[in-house]
Design a protein around this motif. Structure first.
Motif, PDB file in Angstrom:
ATOM      1  N   ALA A   1      -3.611  29.204 -21.602  1.00 58.90           N
ATOM      2  CA  ALA A   1      -4.451  29.505 -20.523  1.00 58.90           C
ATOM      3  C   ALA A   1      -4.242  29.737 -19.719  1.00 58.90           C
ATOM      4  CB  ALA A   1      -5.682  27.429 -20.963  1.00 58.90           C
ATOM      5  N   LEU A   2      -4.133  28.547 -18.878  1.00 56.80           N
ATOM      6  CA  LEU A   2      -2.713  28.022 -17.444  1.00 56.80           C
ATOM      7  C   LEU A   2      -2.974  29.743 -16.576  1.00 56.80           C
ATOM      8  CD1 LEU A   2      -2.929  26.213 -14.989  1.00 56.80           C
ATOM      9  CD2 LEU A   2      -1.198  25.570 -15.697  1.00 56.80           C
ATOM     10  N   VAL A   3      -2.350  29.598 -17.425  1.00 59.29           N
ATOM     11  CA  VAL A   3      -1.699  31.327 -16.672  1.00 59.29           C
ATOM     12  C   VAL A   3      -2.583  32.511 -16.302  1.00 59.29           C
ATOM     13  CG1 VAL A   3      -0.150  33.563 -17.209  1.00 59.29           C
ATOM     14  CG2 VAL A   3       0.732  30.640 -17.671  1.00 59.29           C
ATOM     15  N   ALA A   4      -3.556  32.937 -17.659  1.00 68.72           N
ATOM     16  CA  ALA A   4      -4.546  33.292 -17.542  1.00 68.72           C
ATOM     17  C   ALA A   4      -5.757  33.002 -16.249  1.00 68.72           C
ATOM     18  CB  ALA A   4      -5.176  33.566 -18.929  1.00 68.72           C
ATOM     19  N   ALA A   5      -6.061  32.083 -16.316  1.00 65.01           N
ATOM     20  CA  ALA A   5      -7.061  31.403 -15.536  1.00 65.01           C
ATOM     21  C   ALA A   5      -6.439  30.988 -13.846  1.00 65.01           C
ATOM     22  CB  ALA A   5      -7.447  30.199 -15.456  1.00 65.01           C
ATOM     23  N   ILE A   6      -4.926  31.529 -14.157  1.00 63.92           N
ATOM     24  CA  ILE A   6      -4.640  32.029 -12.468  1.00 63.92           C
ATOM     25  C   ILE A   6      -4.242  33.660 -11.758  1.00 63.92           C
ATOM     26  CG2 ILE A   6      -1.958  31.601 -10.622  1.00 63.92           C
ATOM     27  CD1 ILE A   6      -1.686  28.962 -12.587  1.00 63.92           C
ATOM     28  N   LEU A   7      -4.234  34.288 -12.762  1.00 64.40           N
ATOM     29  CA  LEU A   7      -4.056  35.732 -12.832  1.00 64.40           C
ATOM     30  C   LEU A   7      -5.597  36.183 -12.251  1.00 64.40           C
ATOM     31  CD1 LEU A   7      -0.930  36.635 -14.911  1.00 64.40           C
ATOM     32  CD2 LEU A   7      -1.282  35.408 -12.919  1.00 64.40           C
ATOM     33  N   SER A   8      -6.272  35.542 -13.313  1.00 61.80           N
ATOM     34  CA  SER A   8      -7.467  36.260 -12.902  1.00 61.80           C
ATOM     35  C   SER A   8      -7.778  35.710 -11.743  1.00 61.80           C
ATOM     36  CB  SER A   8      -8.505  35.647 -14.000  1.00 61.80           C
ATOM     37  OG  SER A   8      -9.036  34.006 -13.475  1.00 61.80           O
ATOM     38  N   ARG A   9      -8.061  34.755 -11.034  1.00 58.79           N
ATOM     39  CA  ARG A   9      -8.213  34.617  -9.219  1.00 58.79           C
ATOM     40  C   ARG A   9      -7.528  35.363  -8.697  1.00 58.79           C
ATOM     41  NH1 ARG A   9     -10.855  30.772  -7.567  1.00 58.79           N
ATOM     42  NH2 ARG A   9      -9.487  30.110  -6.160  1.00 58.79           N
ATOM     43  N   VAL A  10      -6.272  35.792  -9.155  1.00 56.39           N
ATOM     44  CA  VAL A  10      -5.574  36.372  -6.977  1.00 56.39           C
ATOM     45  C   VAL A  10      -6.244  37.542  -6.760  1.00 56.39           C
ATOM     46  CG1 VAL A  10      -3.718  37.167  -6.812  1.00 56.39           C
ATOM     47  CG2 VAL A  10      -3.369  35.291  -8.757  1.00 56.39           C
ATOM     48  N   GLY A  11      -6.870  38.836  -7.294  1.00 55.06           N
ATOM     49  CA  GLY A  11      -7.532  39.358  -6.727  1.00 55.06           C
ATOM     50  C   GLY A  11      -8.847  38.932  -5.990  1.00 55.06           C
TER      51      GLY A  11
ATOM     52  N   TYR B   1     -16.465  40.893 -15.063  1.00 50.97           N
ATOM     53  CA  TYR B   1     -15.130  40.860 -14.377  1.00 50.97           C
ATOM     54  C   TYR B   1     -15.182  41.754 -13.535  1.00 50.97           C
ATOM     55  CZ  TYR B   1     -12.495  36.967 -12.290  1.00 50.97           C
ATOM     56  OH  TYR B   1     -11.574  35.701 -10.976  1.00 50.97           O
ATOM     57  N   ALA B   2     -14.270  42.342 -14.679  1.00 56.30           N
ATOM     58  CA  ALA B   2     -13.632  43.829 -14.701  1.00 56.30           C
ATOM     59  C   ALA B   2     -13.689  44.736 -13.838  1.00 56.30           C
ATOM     60  CB  ALA B   2     -12.801  44.300 -16.044  1.00 56.30           C
ATOM     61  N   VAL B   3     -15.380  44.860 -14.235  1.00 56.94           N
ATOM     62  CA  VAL B   3     -16.188  46.051 -13.218  1.00 56.94           C
ATOM     63  C   VAL B   3     -16.163  45.646 -11.524  1.00 56.94           C
ATOM     64  CG1 VAL B   3     -18.363  46.711 -12.451  1.00 56.94           C
ATOM     65  CG2 VAL B   3     -17.995  46.273 -14.796  1.00 56.94           C
TER      66      VAL B   3
ATOM     67  N   LEU C   1     -26.616  36.109 -10.923  1.00 55.07           N
ATOM     68  CA  LEU C   1     -27.134  37.129 -12.018  1.00 55.07           C
ATOM     69  C   LEU C   1     -25.840  36.825 -12.019  1.00 55.07           C
ATOM     70  CD1 LEU C   1     -29.079  39.225 -12.568  1.00 55.07           C
ATOM     71  CD2 LEU C   1     -28.101  39.918 -10.662  1.00 55.07           C
ATOM     72  N   ALA C   2     -24.372  37.749 -11.848  1.00 54.08           N
ATOM     73  CA  ALA C   2     -23.014  38.171 -11.982  1.00 54.08           C
ATOM     74  C   ALA C   2     -23.052  37.253 -13.173  1.00 54.08           C
ATOM     75  CB  ALA C   2     -22.170  37.909 -11.571  1.00 54.08           C
ATOM     76  N   GLY C   3     -23.089  35.767 -13.969  1.00 49.30           N
ATOM     77  CA  GLY C   3     -22.919  34.326 -14.381  1.00 49.30           C
ATOM     78  C   GLY C   3     -23.552  34.573 -15.276  1.00 49.30           C
TER      79      GLY C   3
ATOM     80  N   GLN D   1     -16.525  33.475 -12.637  1.00 49.31           N
ATOM     81  CA  GLN D   1     -15.159  33.488 -12.408  1.00 49.31           C
ATOM     82  C   GLN D   1     -14.869  31.397 -13.291  1.00 49.31           C
ATOM     83  OE1 GLN D   1     -12.460  31.843  -9.034  1.00 49.31           O
ATOM     84  NE2 GLN D   1     -12.091  33.474  -9.313  1.00 49.31           N
ATOM     85  N   ALA D   2     -16.043  30.624 -12.928  1.00 53.08           N
ATOM     86  CA  ALA D   2     -16.281  29.327 -13.187  1.00 53.08           C
ATOM     87  C   ALA D   2     -16.417  29.359 -14.387  1.00 53.08           C
ATOM     88  CB  ALA D   2     -16.748  28.681 -12.452  1.00 53.08           C
TER      89      ALA D   2
END
Length: 429
Positions: free
Chosen positions: A245-255, A313-315, A299-301, A357-358
């Motif tokens: 969970a930690l790794v996935a959350a970290i990587l998702s935030r880099v971009g 998120y991916a879009v 709106l995105a949330g 993201q949140a």
């Protein structure tokens, strides 16, 4: 396995709205402080605290202190994320607001290099470090403050309150600095005008404290307390029990962090030093884009509640990875209109990632570890992404003499984000 939010009676809607406002206002005020520094590092600090015959060298040094604010975030994440799971979300958020606000006011009082030499730069770095500690402890708690008052079905929307803080703070900081630059002569602005933006933080922090002190603790944490289920060693437990969970959350935030650095920080330097444009053009683009983000992020949330976090998120990640290859050639001719449009579109892609993201990050962790896990993911990703981004953009452009290297760098970080999204859970219940 990630647990759902504890089933508990939800508070009245007025309390949910109060939590949303408290989360939004607090993060907006803290990001005003952080954004004021970001803008000043591009436009002012290089000359005042890091004088050099080479403007690029001065800018690189100024961006180095910008990076310090990201490097110090993990300390805030470790300390205050843990306290958020042990003592509660509300108490921590009062402390983090004070740390960031006081640091910002002191920046506005700092003597410059011409007055005290290198001591001014040293003090600037120390205060920037303190700002980062406060921001690092803020985000995880602010996200939970709003999302844990709301229902699971609409968590993406309510959690976006904390996400609106960066564009709101960025908009306010850019607006204040732009107004000061317009009302004052260049000499007055460089002499004392820029300080006003930092000193205003004192008033803003008092307002934020008034909102947060009156708020109740979240229902989720109250239930954890009643059942005696708070984590005893949340930092260790996140690393041992929920590493994926930690790794996935970290990587998702880099971009998103790297994209934001490009279109709110580096673009100011690129437009003025490389394209010889007035700084007001780039600032206008940032302000208009940030204004649009105020509506796009919630709106995105909300869309992520309906369609899934990862899809929305991916879009945004795909659009962000492609956009620099359009943006840089588009603005090369020196058109003010194209520069402004380019920045706005860049921030639209950011909103599509940042809005969900949140919720995405917090949902990766169990309730008892949610403040710690979210804070660690947020701050550690900031070091990998946002901290180095302005430096790397500047270095890559200077080294290769082309926009292609910075564009490829951003595209690569967006691929990292997509990997993180694929590894994480989307809208777990």
């Amino acid at each position: 396995m990630t647990q759902a939010l504890p089933a508990t009676a939800r508070p009245p809607r007025k309390d949910l709205i109060k939590a949303f406002v408290a989360s939004l206002s607090g993060t907006s005020l803290e990001w005003y402080d952080f954004a004021a520094y970001s803008v000043a590092s591009a436009l002012v600090f290089g000359q005042l605290f890091f004088p050099s015959h080479d403007p690029l060298s001065g800018t690189l040094l100024a961006f180095s202190t910008y990076a310090v604010g990201y490097v110090s975030r993990p300390l805030g994440g470790f300390v205050f994320g843990r306290l958020g799971d042990v003592l509660g979300r509300k108490q921590v958020l009062v402390i983090t607001l004070l740390i960031t606000g006081i640091s910002t006011v002191f920046i506005g009082l700092l003597p410059t290099h011409s007055q005290v030499g290198a001591l001014g730069a040293v003090l600037l770095v120390v205060l920037r470090f303190a700002q980062g500690v406060g921001i690092g402890g803020e985000w995880g708690g602010a996200v939970l403050l709003s999302s844990e008052f709301g229902s699971d079905k609409h968590r993406g929307f309510w959690a976006s309150a904390a996400q609106i803080g960066p564009p709101a703070g960025n908009l306010l900081a850019n607006g204040v600095l732009a107004a000061l630059a317009a009302l004052l002569t260049q000499e007055q602005f460089m002499s004392w005008g820029w300080r006003v933006a930092f000193l205003l933080s004192a008033v803003l922090v008092l307002f934020g404290l008034w909102i947060r002190v009156k708020l109740e603790e979240t229902p989720v944490f109250k239930e954890l307390q009643e059942k005696g289920e708070q984590a005893g060693a949340p930092v260790r437990e996140v690393f041992t029990r929920e590493p994926r969970a930690l790794v996935a959350a970290i990587l998702s935030r880099v971009g998103p962090d790297v994209l934001y650095a490009l279109f709110t920080v580096f673009v100011l330097t690129y437009a003025t030093q490389q394209l010889d444009m007035p700084k007001s053009w780039a600032v206008t683009g940032v302000m208009l884009g940030s204004t649009l983000q105020l509506a796009l992020m919630p709106l995105a949330g909300a869309l992520s509640d309906r369609w899934g976090r990862r899809k929305v998120y991916a879009v945004g990640a795909i659009g962000a990875g492609v956009w620099p290859f359009v943006f840089f050639p588009m603005v090369g001719g020196g058109s003010a209109g194209l520069l402004i449009v380019g920045v706005i579109v860049g921030l639209i892609w950011h909103a599509l990632m940042y809005g969900p993201q949140a919720a995405f990050v917090s949902e990766q962790f169990s309730p008892a570890l949610r403040a710690t896990g979210s804070s660690l993911a947020y701050t550690l990703a900031g070091v990998i992404g946002g901290a180095l981004a302005p430096l790397l953009f500047t270095y890559l452009f200077a080294s290769f003499g082309s926009w292609l290297a910075p564009a490829c760098y951003l595209a690569a970080t967006c691929v990292v984000t997509l990997i993180g999204l694929s590894a994480g859970r989307s809208n777990p219940r």
